[in-house]
Design an enzyme around this catalytic site. Sequence first.
Site, short mmCIF file in Angstrom:
data_model
loop_
_atom_site.label_atom_id
_atom_site.label_comp_id
_atom_site.label_asym_id
_atom_site.label_seq_id
_atom_site.Cartn_x
_atom_site.Cartn_y
_atom_site.Cartn_z
N THR A 1 -18.43 -23.92 3.70
CA THR A 1 -19.13 -23.99 4.72
C THR A 1 -20.50 -23.70 4.02
O THR A 1 -21.27 -21.91 4.10
CB THR A 1 -19.65 -23.55 6.43
OG1 THR A 1 -18.48 -23.65 6.91
CG2 THR A 1 -20.40 -23.41 6.86
N LYS B 1 -11.30 -5.00 10.43
CA LYS B 1 -12.22 -4.28 10.25
C LYS B 1 -13.43 -4.23 10.74
O LYS B 1 -14.10 -3.32 9.76
CB LYS B 1 -12.11 -4.64 9.01
CG LYS B 1 -11.42 -4.70 7.50
CD LYS B 1 -11.38 -5.80 6.57
CE LYS B 1 -10.57 -5.01 5.44
NZ LYS B 1 -10.59 -5.58 3.63
N ASN C 1 -19.69 -22.13 -1.10
CA ASN C 1 -19.22 -21.71 -0.16
C ASN C 1 -18.84 -23.40 1.02
O ASN C 1 -19.86 -23.74 0.94
CB ASN C 1 -19.78 -20.71 1.08
CG ASN C 1 -18.39 -20.65 2.34
OD1 ASN C 1 -17.68 -20.26 1.66
ND2 ASN C 1 -18.86 -20.30 3.04
N GLU D 1 -24.29 -22.93 5.14
CA GLU D 1 -25.19 -22.07 5.58
C GLU D 1 -24.09 -20.69 6.04
O GLU D 1 -25.15 -19.76 6.04
CB GLU D 1 -24.93 -22.75 7.42
CG GLU D 1 -25.68 -22.37 8.59
CD GLU D 1 -25.81 -22.53 9.80
OE1 GLU D 1 -24.68 -23.26 10.03
OE2 GLU D 1 -26.08 -21.79 10.73
N GLY E 1 -6.03 -10.87 -8.88
CA GLY E 1 -6.20 -9.70 -7.19
C GLY E 1 -6.14 -8.57 -7.33
O GLY E 1 -6.58 -7.11 -6.18
N SER F 1 0.77 -1.67 -0.10
CA SER F 1 -0.04 0.13 0.16
C SER F 1 0.48 1.43 0.08
O SER F 1 0.30 2.18 -0.94
CB SER F 1 -1.21 -0.26 1.15
OG SER F 1 -2.02 -0.70 1.00
N ASP G 1 -14.30 -1.49 -0.91
CA ASP G 1 -13.92 -2.61 -1.48
C ASP G 1 -14.86 -3.08 -2.98
O ASP G 1 -15.05 -4.00 -3.76
CB ASP G 1 -13.80 -3.66 -0.85
CG ASP G 1 -12.45 -3.73 0.25
OD1 ASP G 1 -10.95 -3.75 0.07
OD2 ASP G 1 -12.46 -4.90 1.16
#
Length: 278
Positions: free
Chosen positions: A150, A66, A148, A152, A243, A17, A102
């Site tokens: 998971t 964050k 994903n 859930e 990315g 950065s 973002d």
Amino acid sequence: MTDRYAVIGYPLGHTISPAFQQAAFDALGINAQYESLETAPADLPERARELRAGKLAGINVTVPHKLAIVDELDHVSEIAHLTGAVNTVSVTPDGLLGDNTDVGAIETVLERAGVPAGIPALLLGAGGAARAALVALLNRGDRVTVANRTHENAATMTAHIAPEAGCPTLALDDPDLPIRAGNARLIVNTTSIGMQGGPAPGQSPLPDGCLHPEQTVFDIVYRPSATALLEQAAAAGATAIKGLDMLILQGAHSFRIWTGREPPVDIMLAAGRRAMEG
Ligand code: ATR
């Protein structure tokens, strides 16, 4: 007087950065210094005091602060509220304001790559970065399916962010995943799979054989710069987006918030890519 800006995180390690933000300040002739400030969780209130006292003019916030930084702020933007994460803090007449750049960065990356909006998209992941990506893709009008590890977590994320959108969700190991991937025009990876030093370095979230030339594949993982997923995309003739561009563009959006000036994006991209190579 030189304005001081910084990225804060813990541990911060090596961050590029400062390289691309300083390049932007220098290119526009703004008298500012951008540094990396490793900040332990207990020191977050001190950083907020420095902002309020004018010792810092603005900060980028990274892992693991964050969410916690919100307690130190006076306001958060609507997008930061929706994504539940702040990566940019600015000093305003009304106090400290938290933003999430973002979301805008993802939209800009896709726009710069000429990816048409309103297309079927497969979002991989349901963590912090996935929330920003989901907001960005829905802003573009894409029809988003979320996969994903998971299941859930994917269902919880879509229900929280966009209950009205009715985004289908599935587990990464669902036998339907290759078909869903093949049907998507845009695939965005926000999982840690493939990340150097992460839980599954060198691996891809998708099996071989489900990508094709009509697709764009965007991997938010930027170390290594060409992940296994992006190599699969290139081998299949799909468009691959790295990315690193997203990392630099979220910083470019922060720069605009702090300075009110149009960020010199191409200069920032060049400086960031040079710093990555170095
Ligand atoms: P970030 O802020 O970078 O998004 P995060 O919030 O920790 O990081 O989210 C990490 C994402 O990577 C999640 O989607 C996580 O899946 P789970 O919800 O199942 O935890 C995913 N992830 C992490 N390690 C993984 C692994 N070894 N295999 C598959 N997915 C993984």
